[in-house]
Design a protein around this motif. Structure first.
Motif, mmCIF file in Angstrom:
data_model
loop_
_atom_site.group_PDB
_atom_site.id
_atom_site.type_symbol
_atom_site.label_atom_id
_atom_site.label_comp_id
_atom_site.label_asym_id
_atom_site.label_seq_id
_atom_site.Cartn_x
_atom_site.Cartn_y
_atom_site.Cartn_z
ATOM 1 N N GLY A 19 0.083 -12.252 9.470
ATOM 2 C CA GLY A 19 -0.517 -13.580 9.333
ATOM 3 C C GLY A 19 -1.614 -13.654 8.292
ATOM 4 N N LYS A 20 -1.758 -12.589 7.491
ATOM 5 C CA LYS A 20 -2.793 -12.569 6.458
ATOM 6 C C LYS A 20 -2.156 -12.513 5.075
ATOM 7 N N ALA A 21 -2.879 -13.040 4.093
ATOM 8 C CA ALA A 21 -2.488 -12.916 2.687
ATOM 9 C C ALA A 21 -3.678 -12.346 1.941
ATOM 10 N N PHE A 22 -3.410 -11.326 1.121
ATOM 11 C CA PHE A 22 -4.447 -10.623 0.365
ATOM 12 C C PHE A 22 -4.305 -10.963 -1.116
ATOM 13 N N GLU A 23 -5.333 -11.597 -1.693
ATOM 14 C CA GLU A 23 -5.321 -11.975 -3.096
ATOM 15 C C GLU A 23 -6.171 -11.011 -3.905
ATOM 16 N N VAL A 24 -5.610 -10.541 -5.018
ATOM 17 C CA VAL A 24 -6.319 -9.586 -5.877
ATOM 18 C C VAL A 24 -7.504 -10.264 -6.553
ATOM 19 N N VAL A 25 -8.644 -9.570 -6.499
ATOM 20 C CA VAL A 25 -9.861 -10.011 -7.165
ATOM 21 C C VAL A 25 -10.121 -9.130 -8.391
ATOM 22 N N ASN A 26 -9.862 -7.817 -8.240
ATOM 23 C CA ASN A 26 -10.200 -6.883 -9.309
ATOM 24 C C ASN A 26 -9.456 -5.564 -9.104
ATOM 25 N N CYS A 27 -9.166 -4.885 -10.201
ATOM 26 C CA CYS A 27 -8.631 -3.515 -10.174
ATOM 27 C C CYS A 27 -9.593 -2.637 -10.967
ATOM 28 N N SER A 28 -9.856 -1.450 -10.453
ATOM 29 C CA SER A 28 -10.752 -0.532 -11.153
ATOM 30 C C SER A 28 -10.325 0.907 -10.854
ATOM 31 N N PRO A 29 -10.770 1.856 -11.673
ATOM 32 C CA PRO A 29 -10.431 3.260 -11.417
ATOM 33 C C PRO A 29 -11.051 3.735 -10.099
ATOM 34 N N TRP A 30 -10.309 4.557 -9.376
ATOM 35 C CA TRP A 30 -10.810 5.197 -8.162
ATOM 36 C C TRP A 30 -11.261 6.591 -8.592
ATOM 37 N N PHE A 70 -8.137 -1.714 -1.390
ATOM 38 C CA PHE A 70 -6.976 -0.861 -1.183
ATOM 39 C C PHE A 70 -7.050 0.241 -2.232
ATOM 40 N N LYS A 71 -7.030 1.496 -1.783
ATOM 41 C CA LYS A 71 -7.085 2.633 -2.698
ATOM 42 C C LYS A 71 -5.720 3.309 -2.734
ATOM 43 N N THR A 72 -5.189 3.474 -3.958
ATOM 44 C CA THR A 72 -3.908 4.133 -4.137
ATOM 45 C C THR A 72 -4.033 5.214 -5.208
ATOM 46 N N THR A 73 -3.276 6.288 -5.039
ATOM 47 C CA THR A 73 -3.309 7.356 -6.040
ATOM 48 C C THR A 73 -2.515 6.973 -7.284
ATOM 49 N N ASN A 74 -1.793 5.879 -7.232
ATOM 50 C CA ASN A 74 -1.050 5.385 -8.402
ATOM 51 C C ASN A 74 -1.986 4.670 -9.360
ATOM 52 N N SER A 75 -1.573 4.638 -10.606
ATOM 53 C CA SER A 75 -2.281 3.856 -11.603
ATOM 54 C C SER A 75 -1.620 2.482 -11.634
ATOM 55 N N VAL A 76 -2.321 1.463 -11.152
ATOM 56 C CA VAL A 76 -1.761 0.113 -11.120
ATOM 57 C C VAL A 76 -2.696 -0.854 -11.824
ATOM 58 N N SER A 77 -2.106 -1.900 -12.358
ATOM 59 C CA SER A 77 -2.869 -2.966 -12.988
ATOM 60 C C SER A 77 -2.249 -4.275 -12.530
ATOM 61 N N ILE A 78 -2.976 -4.996 -11.694
ATOM 62 C CA ILE A 78 -2.471 -6.240 -11.121
ATOM 63 C C ILE A 78 -3.455 -7.339 -11.466
ATOM 64 N N ALA A 79 -2.947 -8.427 -11.985
ATOM 65 C CA ALA A 79 -3.794 -9.543 -12.396
ATOM 66 C C ALA A 79 -4.463 -10.207 -11.197
ATOM 67 N N SER A 80 -5.663 -10.691 -11.413
ATOM 68 C CA SER A 80 -6.366 -11.454 -10.383
ATOM 69 C C SER A 80 -5.517 -12.649 -9.977
ATOM 70 N N GLY A 81 -5.567 -12.973 -8.698
ATOM 71 C CA GLY A 81 -4.832 -14.124 -8.189
ATOM 72 C C GLY A 81 -3.482 -13.784 -7.597
ATOM 73 N N LYS A 82 -2.960 -12.584 -7.868
ATOM 74 C CA LYS A 82 -1.672 -12.176 -7.300
ATOM 75 C C LYS A 82 -1.850 -11.851 -5.824
ATOM 76 N N SER A 113 3.152 -14.730 -6.618
ATOM 77 C CA SER A 113 2.151 -15.074 -7.613
ATOM 78 C C SER A 113 0.947 -15.750 -7.014
ATOM 79 N N LYS A 114 1.176 -16.672 -6.073
ATOM 80 C CA LYS A 114 0.063 -17.313 -5.376
ATOM 81 C C LYS A 114 0.524 -17.749 -4.008
ATOM 82 N N VAL A 115 -0.395 -17.928 -3.116
ATOM 83 C CA VAL A 115 -0.073 -18.316 -1.753
ATOM 84 C C VAL A 115 -0.141 -19.827 -1.630
ATOM 85 N N THR A 116 0.720 -20.369 -0.793
ATOM 86 C CA THR A 116 0.619 -21.789 -0.488
ATOM 87 C C THR A 116 -0.264 -21.919 0.738
#
Length: 117
Positions: A19-30, A70-82, A113-116
């Motif tokens: 019942g939750k939706a998580f919207e990306v705010v920022n990605c940074s190196p861990w 969310f911390k992942t060992t992968n290198s990811v780049s996700i735009a804000s708002g996704k 891309s975005k939540v309704t």
């Protein structure tokens, strides 16, 4: 006094995230603080939809607009708002008041891309 009891505390992230939706705010190196070693990526999200019923007198939406990382060992780049979901998350509660959540996962999946609202 007993020690290291927190490691036996299991947090059911699957139930928490329903019942939750998580919207990306920022990605940074861990980065590991002690060694400056790159561990992966930290994806900071905000809960933009919270339909979880937290019980009588508390109702729904209690954690709406709260931030998580969310911390992942992968290198990811996700735009804000996704809108994303963590893959195979493992969550632990921490903090003096046990009101913080640490989430590590195998990967981050963009679900829309975005939540309704």
């Amino acid at each position: 006094m007993m020690k290291n009891l927190g490691q036996y505390n299991i947090f059911d992230f699957e139930s928490f995230s329903k019942g939750k939706a998580f919207e990306v705010v920022n990605c940074s190196p861990w980065v590991e603080r002690a060694t400056s070693k790159l561990l992966g990526t930290v994806v900071e999200v905000v809960i933009i939809k919270d339909e979880t019923n937290y019980g009588e007198g508390k109702g729904k939406g209690l954690n709406k607009y709260e931030k998580l990382k969310f911390k992942t060992t992968n290198s990811v780049s996700i735009a804000s708002g996704k809108i994303v979901t963590p893959i195979n998350p493992v969550a632990k509660i921490y903090g003096e008041y046990r009101n913080q959540l640490s989430v590590t996962c195998d990967d981050i999946k963009v679900v829309e891309s975005k939540v309704t609202k």
